[in-house]
Design a protein around this motif. Structure first.
Motif, PDB file in Angstrom:
ATOM      1  N   LEU A  35       0.842  -1.192   0.000  1.00 33.70           N
ATOM      2  CA  LEU A  35       0.000   0.000   0.000  1.00 33.70           C
ATOM      3  C   LEU A  35       0.882   1.249   0.000  1.00 33.70           C
ATOM      4  O   LEU A  35       1.982   1.260   0.549  1.00 33.70           O
ATOM      5  CB  LEU A  35      -0.930  -0.012   1.214  1.00 33.70           C
ATOM      6  N   ALA A  36       0.382   2.300  -0.627  1.00 32.41           N
ATOM      7  CA  ALA A  36       1.152   3.538  -0.802  1.00 32.41           C
ATOM      8  C   ALA A  36       1.481   4.194   0.538  1.00 32.41           C
ATOM      9  O   ALA A  36       0.671   4.192   1.462  1.00 32.41           O
ATOM     10  CB  ALA A  36       0.367   4.514  -1.675  1.00 32.41           C
ATOM     11  N   ASP A  37       2.677   4.771   0.602  1.00 31.23           N
ATOM     12  CA  ASP A  37       3.061   5.574   1.765  1.00 31.23           C
ATOM     13  C   ASP A  37       2.292   6.892   1.743  1.00 31.23           C
ATOM     14  O   ASP A  37       2.113   7.497   0.680  1.00 31.23           O
ATOM     15  CB  ASP A  37       4.560   5.884   1.746  1.00 31.23           C
ATOM     16  N   ILE A  38       1.872   7.333   2.911  1.00 34.53           N
ATOM     17  CA  ILE A  38       1.207   8.630   3.060  1.00 34.53           C
ATOM     18  C   ILE A  38       2.139   9.491   3.899  1.00 34.53           C
ATOM     19  O   ILE A  38       2.365   9.202   5.069  1.00 34.53           O
ATOM     20  CB  ILE A  38      -0.169   8.472   3.739  1.00 34.53           C
ATOM     21  N   TYR A  61      -0.499  16.544   2.032  1.00 36.50           N
ATOM     22  CA  TYR A  61       0.322  15.349   1.889  1.00 36.50           C
ATOM     23  C   TYR A  61       1.140  15.453   0.614  1.00 36.50           C
ATOM     24  O   TYR A  61       0.684  16.007  -0.382  1.00 36.50           O
ATOM     25  CB  TYR A  61      -0.558  14.092   1.849  1.00 36.50           C
ATOM     26  N   ASN A  62       2.357  14.915   0.665  1.00 33.62           N
ATOM     27  CA  ASN A  62       3.189  14.857  -0.524  1.00 33.62           C
ATOM     28  C   ASN A  62       2.495  14.005  -1.572  1.00 33.62           C
ATOM     29  O   ASN A  62       1.512  13.324  -1.284  1.00 33.62           O
ATOM     30  CB  ASN A  62       4.563  14.276  -0.182  1.00 33.62           C
ATOM     31  N   SER A  63       3.022  14.011  -2.786  1.00 34.26           N
ATOM     32  CA  SER A  63       2.459  13.175  -3.840  1.00 34.26           C
ATOM     33  C   SER A  63       2.406  11.733  -3.369  1.00 34.26           C
ATOM     34  O   SER A  63       3.327  11.244  -2.712  1.00 34.26           O
ATOM     35  CB  SER A  63       3.307  13.267  -5.100  1.00 34.26           C
ATOM     36  N   ALA A 139      -0.724   7.967 -10.006  1.00 33.37           N
ATOM     37  CA  ALA A 139      -0.580   9.234  -9.276  1.00 33.37           C
ATOM     38  C   ALA A 139      -1.924   9.468  -8.596  1.00 33.37           C
ATOM     39  O   ALA A 139      -2.908   9.826  -9.233  1.00 33.37           O
ATOM     40  CB  ALA A 139      -0.245  10.367 -10.236  1.00 33.37           C
ATOM     41  N   VAL A 140      -1.967   9.250  -7.302  1.00 37.94           N
ATOM     42  CA  VAL A 140      -3.223   9.204  -6.549  1.00 37.94           C
ATOM     43  C   VAL A 140      -3.806  10.595  -6.342  1.00 37.94           C
ATOM     44  O   VAL A 140      -3.120  11.509  -5.885  1.00 37.94           O
ATOM     45  CB  VAL A 140      -3.013   8.497  -5.196  1.00 37.94           C
ATOM     46  N   ARG A 141      -5.078  10.734  -6.691  1.00 43.22           N
ATOM     47  CA  ARG A 141      -5.856  11.950  -6.415  1.00 43.22           C
ATOM     48  C   ARG A 141      -6.719  11.739  -5.177  1.00 43.22           C
ATOM     49  O   ARG A 141      -6.969  12.647  -4.416  1.00 43.22           O
ATOM     50  CB  ARG A 141      -6.774  12.303  -7.595  1.00 43.22           C
TER      51      ARG A 141
END
Length: 177
Positions: A35-38, A61-63, A139-141
């Motif tokens: 899972l993506a880092d936040i 939050y960063n990209s 690229a998460v929105r």
């Protein structure tokens, strides 16, 4: 279904499936996905009588990039390369839990959703008798994580919204701006 709280012990992710934004099961997409880092946006602040400190900017939050491994590239996923549209990937699973008091085993629903633009397709390697090892990077929105039907993380970058454990930490900011 048990309430996801300190009365249960989460043991393992028993099983999961991946679905696209249309609700279609994505067979053979992945069997192991990190899972993506936040990461919160931070700035360094200093002043007279104040040593430099790192300040976390509330609700920013960063990209966020979500990598989704694929066993093989296939045509259903190629539609995501159309960057005029967002793609949505849902991971739905069952977390196996044990009740601390009774020792009974049960399941809690897990959902992880990302929405955004595919920024990279890595077709992978061609090797006889092996999977390709392909992947797409999104690229998460918008990112959403639910446990037992309750939203525990919701980040919507386009609408300046961040909800953590049911608390909209950005509502005051949106009202003021």
């Amino acid at each position: 279904m048990p309430k996801y709280d300190s009365s249960i012990i989460p043991e393992v992710l028993n099983d999961f499936n991946a679905y696209d934004g249309d609700g279609d099961k994505m067979i053979g997409v992945t069997n192991d996905m990190t899972l993506a880092d936040i990461v919160s946006k931070t700035v360094e602040m200093e002043g007279a009588g104040l040593s430099p400190i790192e300040v976390v900017v509330v609700g920013m939050y960063n990209s966020i990039t979500q990598e989704i491994p694929l066993n093989t590239p296939y045509s259903q996923l190629m539609k995501y390369l159309d960057t005029t549209k967002n793609c949505t990937i849902n991971i739905r699973g069952a977390i196996q839990v044990e009740n601390r008091g009774t020792g009974e085993t049960d399941m809690v629903q897990f959902r992880y959703m990302v929405n955004g633009k595919v920024k990279q397709l890595s077709p992978g390697n061609v090797k006889r008798g092996e999977s390709f090892g392909s992947k797409i990077s999104v690229a998460v929105r918008r990112l959403l994580m639910e446990l037992d039907g309750d939203s525990v993380i919701e980040i919507d970058k386009l609408n300046n919204k961040a909800v953590i454990n049911g608390k909209d930490i950005t509502s005051k900011i949106r009202k003021m701006c």
